[in-house]
Design a protein around this motif. Structure first.
Motif, PDB file in Angstrom:
ATOM      1  N   GLU A 159       0.689  -1.041  -0.065  1.00 35.12           N
ATOM      2  CA  GLU A 159       0.081  -0.177  -0.124  1.00 35.12           C
ATOM      3  C   GLU A 159       0.698   0.552  -0.108  1.00 35.12           C
ATOM      4  OE1 GLU A 159      -3.128  -0.027   3.549  1.00 35.12           O
ATOM      5  OE2 GLU A 159      -3.500  -1.642   2.863  1.00 35.12           O
ATOM      6  N   VAL A 160       1.695   1.034   0.886  1.00 33.75           N
ATOM      7  CA  VAL A 160       2.861   3.094   0.797  1.00 33.75           C
ATOM      8  C   VAL A 160       3.587   2.666  -0.818  1.00 33.75           C
ATOM      9  CG1 VAL A 160       4.629   3.570   1.921  1.00 33.75           C
ATOM     10  CG2 VAL A 160       3.600   2.645   3.344  1.00 33.75           C
ATOM     11  N   ALA A 161       4.117   1.463  -1.298  1.00 31.28           N
ATOM     12  CA  ALA A 161       4.461   1.516  -2.362  1.00 31.28           C
ATOM     13  C   ALA A 161       3.899   2.068  -3.878  1.00 31.28           C
ATOM     14  CB  ALA A 161       5.310  -0.015  -2.949  1.00 31.28           C
ATOM     15  N   VAL A 162       2.015   1.997  -3.411  1.00 30.63           N
ATOM     16  CA  VAL A 162       1.835   2.150  -4.477  1.00 30.63           C
ATOM     17  C   VAL A 162       1.337   3.795  -4.398  1.00 30.63           C
ATOM     18  CG1 VAL A 162      -1.007   2.056  -5.129  1.00 30.63           C
ATOM     19  CG2 VAL A 162       0.219   0.253  -4.347  1.00 30.63           C
ATOM     20  N   LYS A 163       1.585   4.599  -3.292  1.00 31.47           N
ATOM     21  CA  LYS A 163       1.528   6.060  -3.319  1.00 31.47           C
ATOM     22  C   LYS A 163       2.595   6.352  -3.460  1.00 31.47           C
ATOM     23  CE  LYS A 163       0.978   8.928   0.952  1.00 31.47           C
ATOM     24  NZ  LYS A 163      -0.073   9.378   1.984  1.00 31.47           N
ATOM     25  N   ASN A 164       3.641   5.840  -3.342  1.00 36.01           N
ATOM     26  CA  ASN A 164       4.751   5.769  -3.334  1.00 36.01           C
ATOM     27  C   ASN A 164       5.179   6.497  -5.083  1.00 36.01           C
ATOM     28  OD1 ASN A 164       5.639   6.486  -0.430  1.00 36.01           O
ATOM     29  ND2 ASN A 164       7.093   5.210  -0.320  1.00 36.01           N
ATOM     30  N   LEU A 165       4.817   4.901  -5.593  1.00 38.01           N
ATOM     31  CA  LEU A 165       5.186   5.129  -7.141  1.00 38.01           C
ATOM     32  C   LEU A 165       4.109   6.920  -7.572  1.00 38.01           C
ATOM     33  CD1 LEU A 165       5.582   1.756  -8.058  1.00 38.01           C
ATOM     34  CD2 LEU A 165       7.246   3.087  -7.203  1.00 38.01           C
ATOM     35  N   SER A 166       3.105   6.371  -7.508  1.00 43.36           N
ATOM     36  CA  SER A 166       2.213   7.572  -7.482  1.00 43.36           C
ATOM     37  C   SER A 166       2.531   8.722  -7.996  1.00 43.36           C
ATOM     38  CB  SER A 166       0.707   7.729  -6.893  1.00 43.36           C
ATOM     39  OG  SER A 166       0.780   7.939  -6.595  1.00 43.36           O
ATOM     40  N   GLY A 167       3.528   9.124  -7.030  1.00 42.89           N
ATOM     41  CA  GLY A 167       3.641  10.413  -7.235  1.00 42.89           C
ATOM     42  C   GLY A 167       4.942  10.451  -7.505  1.00 42.89           C
ATOM     43  N   TYR A 168       6.074   9.427  -7.608  1.00 42.09           N
ATOM     44  CA  TYR A 168       7.786  10.029  -7.492  1.00 42.09           C
ATOM     45  C   TYR A 168       7.778  10.299  -9.290  1.00 42.09           C
ATOM     46  CZ  TYR A 168      12.397   8.207  -7.696  1.00 42.09           C
ATOM     47  OH  TYR A 168      13.391   8.650  -7.826  1.00 42.09           O
ATOM     48  N   ARG A 169       8.891  11.289  -8.611  1.00 42.07           N
ATOM     49  CA  ARG A 169       9.016  12.416  -9.997  1.00 42.07           C
ATOM     50  C   ARG A 169      11.062  12.805  -9.762  1.00 42.07           C
ATOM     51  NH1 ARG A 169       5.557  10.034 -11.404  1.00 42.07           N
ATOM     52  NH2 ARG A 169       3.644  10.093 -13.291  1.00 42.07           N
ATOM     53  N   SER A 170      11.548  12.056 -10.785  1.00 40.46           N
ATOM     54  CA  SER A 170      13.178  12.322 -10.516  1.00 40.46           C
ATOM     55  C   SER A 170      13.809  12.689 -11.793  1.00 40.46           C
ATOM     56  CB  SER A 170      13.956  11.272 -10.058  1.00 40.46           C
ATOM     57  OG  SER A 170      14.789  11.955 -10.082  1.00 40.46           O
ATOM     58  N   GLU A 172      17.047  12.678 -12.547  1.00 46.35           N
ATOM     59  CA  GLU A 172      16.985  11.651 -13.671  1.00 46.35           C
ATOM     60  C   GLU A 172      16.500  10.392 -14.160  1.00 46.35           C
ATOM     61  OE1 GLU A 172      17.809  12.374  -9.569  1.00 46.35           O
ATOM     62  OE2 GLU A 172      18.966  13.801 -10.576  1.00 46.35           O
ATOM     63  N   GLN A 173      15.207  10.509 -13.953  1.00 49.46           N
ATOM     64  CA  GLN A 173      14.360   9.395 -14.580  1.00 49.46           C
ATOM     65  C   GLN A 173      14.113   9.340 -15.374  1.00 49.46           C
ATOM     66  OE1 GLN A 173      10.514   9.965 -12.115  1.00 49.46           O
ATOM     67  NE2 GLN A 173       9.991   7.888 -13.250  1.00 49.46           N
ATOM     68  N   GLN A 174      13.869   7.574 -16.535  1.00 44.06           N
ATOM     69  CA  GLN A 174      14.894   7.620 -17.711  1.00 44.06           C
ATOM     70  C   GLN A 174      13.490   6.035 -17.537  1.00 44.06           C
ATOM     71  OE1 GLN A 174      18.191   6.747 -20.091  1.00 44.06           O
ATOM     72  NE2 GLN A 174      19.202   6.555 -17.568  1.00 44.06           N
ATOM     73  N   CYS A 175      12.910   5.924 -16.868  1.00 45.90           N
ATOM     74  CA  CYS A 175      11.651   5.134 -17.201  1.00 45.90           C
ATOM     75  C   CYS A 175      10.724   4.882 -16.621  1.00 45.90           C
ATOM     76  CB  CYS A 175      11.980   3.201 -16.293  1.00 45.90           C
ATOM     77  SG  CYS A 175      10.440   2.194 -16.912  1.00 45.90           S
ATOM     78  N   PHE A 176       9.875   5.544 -17.185  1.00 38.30           N
ATOM     79  CA  PHE A 176       8.390   5.917 -16.241  1.00 38.30           C
ATOM     80  C   PHE A 176       7.432   5.309 -16.421  1.00 38.30           C
ATOM     81  CE2 PHE A 176      11.044   9.652 -18.134  1.00 38.30           C
ATOM     82  CZ  PHE A 176      10.785  10.439 -17.161  1.00 38.30           C
ATOM     83  N   THR A 177       7.483   3.366 -16.270  1.00 43.03           N
ATOM     84  CA  THR A 177       6.394   2.542 -16.444  1.00 43.03           C
ATOM     85  C   THR A 177       6.695   1.742 -14.970  1.00 43.03           C
ATOM     86  OG1 THR A 177       6.144   2.416 -18.612  1.00 43.03           O
ATOM     87  CG2 THR A 177       4.933   0.589 -17.171  1.00 43.03           C
ATOM     88  N   LEU A 178       6.459   1.964 -14.201  1.00 44.96           N
ATOM     89  CA  LEU A 178       6.383   1.234 -13.231  1.00 44.96           C
ATOM     90  C   LEU A 178       4.952   1.001 -11.519  1.00 44.96           C
ATOM     91  CD1 LEU A 178       8.590   3.907 -13.428  1.00 44.96           C
ATOM     92  CD2 LEU A 178       9.038   3.664 -10.484  1.00 44.96           C
ATOM     93  N   GLU A 179       5.162   0.059 -11.771  1.00 43.25           N
ATOM     94  CA  GLU A 179       3.912  -0.524 -10.603  1.00 43.25           C
ATOM     95  C   GLU A 179       4.586  -1.774  -9.883  1.00 43.25           C
ATOM     96  OE1 GLU A 179       2.431  -4.422 -13.646  1.00 43.25           O
ATOM     97  OE2 GLU A 179       3.362  -2.608 -15.219  1.00 43.25           O
ATOM     98  N   THR A 180       3.769  -2.187  -9.183  1.00 48.16           N
ATOM     99  CA  THR A 180       3.838  -3.040  -8.355  1.00 48.16           C
ATOM    100  C   THR A 180       2.743  -3.521  -7.916  1.00 48.16           C
ATOM    101  OG1 THR A 180       4.921  -3.205  -5.746  1.00 48.16           O
ATOM    102  CG2 THR A 180       3.341  -1.717  -6.536  1.00 48.16           C
ATOM    103  N   GLU A 181       2.546  -4.581  -7.539  1.00 44.50           N
ATOM    104  CA  GLU A 181       1.858  -6.374  -7.244  1.00 44.50           C
ATOM    105  C   GLU A 181       2.262  -6.672  -5.765  1.00 44.50           C
ATOM    106  OE1 GLU A 181       1.455  -8.894 -10.727  1.00 44.50           O
ATOM    107  OE2 GLU A 181       2.349  -7.636 -12.132  1.00 44.50           O
TER     108      GLU A 181
END
Length: 267
Positions: A159-170, A172-181
């Motif tokens: 649950e914390v990971a879903v929240k983290n990934l939903s707003g993460y931007r950097s 240095e970011q090169q890949c923008f397709t992030l998901e967690t199951e």
């Protein structure tokens, strides 16, 4: 010539207090959980004070904890700290499979492991087994992976990971397709595409063995490049034997903190 004492009066008092507190904890633990459990934990606790590698790890842990809090503040996420798996939704009888504790990966270890792999990362999907709160997923996004997937068994961490990934931007970011199951690694089916499977010391030996076997079976059904990257911030020797003895894997490279193998057979 006078000889200085090995311990000052202050040191002697500190050691005496530590021994007294430790003895009280040992007695209480023996009463509540039995003598074997108490002795096991006592041995582990003593090792943190006398074994050089453990003492070095403890010092590094203090520094990395501060850096983790800084990372969280910079990116507006929550990854720092530790959490017993039983406190994030994992039943007691299954917590041991995940080594009992959540701790986020140290960025310097993560980046060093990827550099040492020398793999063409743009060809691979990154899969983090035991992805916790998503720290490795966010760090991996600084590389040109095809996509990034986390697999986490603990509902609270997921649950914390879903929240983290939903707003993460950097920047240095090169890949923008992030998901967690939220899934059990023993049941989760790896995607049929080239994979870099990442393991930050997530499982005990029997579970790791079964996960590797499942990945190897996936390769057998759909042959493609699959690499397994194991990282341990203390020393990979703690679990290297599980990877090196598995008949489906071929060793590619090894350093103190990372071990890279490739799936070359299925069973």
């Amino acid at each position: 010539m006078s000889v200085s004492p090995l311990l000052s009066g202050h040191d002697v008092t500190a050691v005496a207090n530590w021994l007294q507190q430790g003895t009280l904890k040992l007695v209480n633990l023996a009463r509540t959980q039995g003598l074997p459990t108490a002795l096991l934990q006592a041995t582990s606790a003593i090792a943190w004070h006398v074994v050089p590698s453990r003492r070095a790890f403890a010092r590094n842990l203090v520094r990395e904890s501060a850096l983790a809090r800084e990372f969280d503040q910079t990116h507006g996420v929550e990854t720092a700290g530790e959490a017993p798996l039983t406190e994030v939704g994992v039943p007691l009888e299954k917590a041991g499979r995940g080594n009992g504790l959540y701790r986020g990966i140290w960025p310097r270890m993560f980046h060093a492991a990827l550099r040492e792999s020398r793999l063409p990362l743009e060809r691979f999907t990154f899969v983090d087994y035991g992805s916790g709160k998503g720290k490795a997923l966010m760090l991996a996004s600084a590389y040109p992976f095809r996509r990034i997937v986390g697999v986490e068994f603990a509902p609270g961490l997921h649950e914390v990971a879903v929240k983290n990934l939903s707003g993460y931007r950097s920047p240095e970011q090169q890949c923008f397709t992030l998901e967690t199951e939220c899934a059990d690694a023993l049941d989760w089916e790896p995607p049929a595409e080239p994979l870099l499977c990442f393991f930050f010391n997530p499982f005990d030996d029997p579970t790791m063995e079964r996960v590797i076997t499942r990945v190897a079976r996936s390769w057998r059904h759909a042959p493609r490049d699959i690499y397994l990257l194991y990282v341990n911030v203390r020393d990979v020797s703690e679990q290297a034997r599980v990877f090196e003895r598995h008949s489906a894997l071929t060793l590619v490279g090894r350093s103190r903190h990372s071990l890279l193998t490739k799936v070359t057979a299925g069973r």
